[in-house]
Design a protein around this motif. Structure first.
Motif, mmCIF file in Angstrom:
data_model
loop_
_atom_site.group_PDB
_atom_site.id
_atom_site.type_symbol
_atom_site.label_atom_id
_atom_site.label_comp_id
_atom_site.label_asym_id
_atom_site.label_seq_id
_atom_site.Cartn_x
_atom_site.Cartn_y
_atom_site.Cartn_z
ATOM 1 N N LEU A 18 3.249 3.860 -13.915
ATOM 2 C CA LEU A 18 1.878 3.399 -14.144
ATOM 3 C C LEU A 18 1.832 1.886 -14.288
ATOM 4 C CD1 LEU A 18 -1.048 4.245 -14.563
ATOM 5 C CD2 LEU A 18 -0.567 4.509 -16.999
ATOM 6 N N TYR A 19 2.810 1.298 -14.984
ATOM 7 C CA TYR A 19 2.887 -0.161 -15.078
ATOM 8 C C TYR A 19 2.993 -0.771 -13.673
ATOM 9 C CZ TYR A 19 4.201 0.631 -20.010
ATOM 10 O OH TYR A 19 4.229 1.018 -21.323
ATOM 11 N N GLU A 20 3.801 -0.126 -12.837
ATOM 12 C CA GLU A 20 4.004 -0.665 -11.497
ATOM 13 C C GLU A 20 2.734 -0.566 -10.658
ATOM 14 O OE1 GLU A 20 6.937 0.030 -7.659
ATOM 15 O OE2 GLU A 20 7.697 0.375 -9.673
ATOM 16 N N LEU A 21 1.968 0.492 -10.825
ATOM 17 C CA LEU A 21 0.716 0.633 -10.091
ATOM 18 C C LEU A 21 -0.232 -0.522 -10.430
ATOM 19 C CD1 LEU A 21 0.065 4.480 -10.412
ATOM 20 C CD2 LEU A 21 0.691 3.221 -8.346
ATOM 21 N N LEU A 22 -0.322 -0.857 -11.700
ATOM 22 C CA LEU A 22 -1.174 -1.973 -12.112
ATOM 23 C C LEU A 22 -0.664 -3.289 -11.524
ATOM 24 C CD1 LEU A 22 -1.684 -0.988 -15.878
ATOM 25 C CD2 LEU A 22 -3.272 -0.653 -13.980
ATOM 26 N N PHE A 23 0.649 -3.479 -11.544
ATOM 27 C CA PHE A 23 1.234 -4.702 -10.995
ATOM 28 C C PHE A 23 0.978 -4.805 -9.498
ATOM 29 C CE2 PHE A 23 4.885 -6.629 -8.782
ATOM 30 C CZ PHE A 23 4.805 -7.921 -9.285
ATOM 31 N N LEU A 24 1.111 -3.697 -8.772
ATOM 32 C CA LEU A 24 0.925 -3.718 -7.320
ATOM 33 C C LEU A 24 -0.505 -4.054 -6.929
ATOM 34 C CD1 LEU A 24 3.065 -0.602 -6.315
ATOM 35 C CD2 LEU A 24 3.577 -3.005 -5.802
ATOM 36 N N ILE A 25 -1.470 -3.617 -7.725
ATOM 37 C CA ILE A 25 -2.870 -3.969 -7.449
ATOM 38 C C ILE A 25 -3.056 -5.479 -7.528
ATOM 39 C CG2 ILE A 25 -5.232 -3.810 -8.313
ATOM 40 C CD1 ILE A 25 -4.591 -0.948 -9.191
ATOM 41 N N LEU A 26 -2.540 -6.084 -8.596
ATOM 42 C CA LEU A 26 -2.644 -7.536 -8.767
ATOM 43 C C LEU A 26 -1.899 -8.269 -7.653
ATOM 44 C CD1 LEU A 26 -2.091 -7.795 -12.637
ATOM 45 C CD2 LEU A 26 -4.260 -7.899 -11.398
ATOM 46 N N LEU A 27 -0.711 -7.792 -7.319
ATOM 47 C CA LEU A 27 0.099 -8.445 -6.290
ATOM 48 C C LEU A 27 -0.576 -8.357 -4.929
ATOM 49 C CD1 LEU A 27 2.775 -9.875 -5.678
ATOM 50 C CD2 LEU A 27 3.791 -7.618 -5.268
ATOM 51 N N VAL A 85 0.836 -1.202 0.000
ATOM 52 C CA VAL A 85 0.000 0.000 0.000
ATOM 53 C C VAL A 85 0.873 1.255 0.000
ATOM 54 C CG1 VAL A 85 -1.633 1.363 1.371
ATOM 55 C CG2 VAL A 85 -1.984 -1.092 1.097
ATOM 56 N N GLY A 86 1.932 1.252 0.815
ATOM 57 C CA GLY A 86 2.832 2.395 0.867
ATOM 58 C C GLY A 86 3.534 2.638 -0.458
ATOM 59 N N ILE A 87 4.034 1.563 -1.081
ATOM 60 C CA ILE A 87 4.700 1.700 -2.382
ATOM 61 C C ILE A 87 3.718 2.235 -3.419
ATOM 62 C CG2 ILE A 87 5.850 0.473 -4.256
ATOM 63 C CD1 ILE A 87 6.937 -1.484 -2.219
ATOM 64 N N PHE A 88 2.481 1.740 -3.374
ATOM 65 C CA PHE A 88 1.460 2.160 -4.342
ATOM 66 C C PHE A 88 1.221 3.669 -4.261
ATOM 67 C CE2 PHE A 88 -2.859 3.000 -5.750
ATOM 68 C CZ PHE A 88 -2.958 2.239 -6.907
ATOM 69 N N ILE A 89 1.046 4.180 -3.044
ATOM 70 C CA ILE A 89 0.807 5.614 -2.871
ATOM 71 C C ILE A 89 2.027 6.417 -3.328
ATOM 72 C CG2 ILE A 89 0.347 7.437 -1.186
ATOM 73 C CD1 ILE A 89 -1.161 5.332 0.459
ATOM 74 N N GLY A 90 3.212 5.940 -2.977
ATOM 75 C CA GLY A 90 4.430 6.624 -3.396
ATOM 76 C C GLY A 90 4.590 6.651 -4.906
ATOM 77 N N ARG A 91 4.207 5.552 -5.558
ATOM 78 C CA ARG A 91 4.349 5.487 -7.017
ATOM 79 C C ARG A 91 3.373 6.420 -7.719
ATOM 80 N NH1 ARG A 91 8.771 4.543 -7.078
ATOM 81 N NH2 ARG A 91 9.835 2.615 -7.574
ATOM 82 N N ILE A 92 2.252 6.733 -7.103
ATOM 83 C CA ILE A 92 1.359 7.740 -7.679
ATOM 84 C C ILE A 92 2.105 9.064 -7.772
ATOM 85 C CG2 ILE A 92 -0.768 9.068 -7.343
ATOM 86 C CD1 ILE A 92 -1.973 6.631 -5.967
#
Length: 245
Positions: free
Chosen positions: A165-174, A123-130
């Motif tokens: 953006l690719y990483e955000l999609l990957f993090l959701i799936l992960l 969750v933290g990585i996801f917010i940071g990647r935004i």
């Protein structure tokens, strides 16, 4: 909305990336507290605090060291400023891992401690990647020039791979995959190990899409770190492969 996204509030230009980094730490920690409150944690509260301290120190050092090694040639130009500003989540994760293992050896803790941190970390990585995505080419999370249909102008007038953006999609799936896995898995520590292997594997592939300039044996610093992480978990990998068979 233009990228880089730099909103002006009361006459001041806001660093959206920095604000989202603070938000990532806050929400990630609150999510960890929620999970801990609703779990049967076998590690005592005092030992958890030592583990968190070890993770924080290791992550700080690892993030800075790998950040510098990612672009070592930049040290010749404003070295002090570069040392202070260089950081990467990859070094933070692996440094945090080593910091935790060292702290556990010091306090004599034998139980695996990573599972409870896994989902909050994602969750933290996801917010940071935004924040990284909104900063465009002001952050080194953009890709090479491309004609791929997802190519975007990230601030320099060139269509590039939107790596963040690719990483955000990957993090959701992960996130959802590991959340489902954690409900049926009984091996303590496996969720965190699968997270590290999956995330570092993903980042190894994404490095081929980035305009890196420093290589060792044809690989970037981050890719070498990814291989190091996989070697660190080689026993777990062999065990998982044997179980799969």
């Amino acid at each position: 909305m233009d990228i880089p996204f730099e909103p002006i509030v009361a006459g001041y230009k806001l660093n959206i990336h920095l604000l989202l980094e603070y938000l990532a730490f806050f929400i990630g920690y609150r999510y960890y507290v929620y999970l801990k409150r609703n779990s049967n944690d076998v590690i005592t509260t005092s030992n958890r605090l030592y583990i968190i301290l070890g993770a924080a120190i290791g992550a700080l050092l690892g993030s800075r060291i790998v950040g510098v090694l990612e672009h070592p040639l930049a040290l010749s130009n404003q070295p002090l400023l570069y040392l202070l500003n260089s950081k990467t989540i990859m070094g933070g994760l692996f440094g945090g891992l080593l910091g935790v293992e060292l702290a556990k050896k010091i306090i004599g803790e034998k139980h695996s401690s990573g599972d409870l941190f896994t989902l909050p970390i994602i969750v933290g990585i996801f917010i940071g990647r935004i924040g990284c995505f909104l900063m465009g080419t002001n952050e080194f999370t953009y890709g090479k020039e491309t004609v791929f249909f997802m190519g975007m102008d990230l601030g320099d007038g060139i269509l590039r791979h939107p790596i963040a953006l690719y990483e955000l999609l990957f993090l959701i799936l992960l996130f959802f995959a590991l959340k489902a896995f954690s409900k049926r898995n009984t091996e303590n520590g496996a969720v965190f190990k699968y997270f590290m292997l999956a995330y570092f594997g993903f980042r190894f592939l994404m490095e081929f899409l980035k305009p890196n300039q420093f290589f060792i044996l044809g690989l970037s610093t981050i890719q070498i770190l990814c291989i190091t992480c996989w070697l660190y978990y080689y026993k777990f990998i062999f065990k998982a492969m044997k179980h799969a068979r």
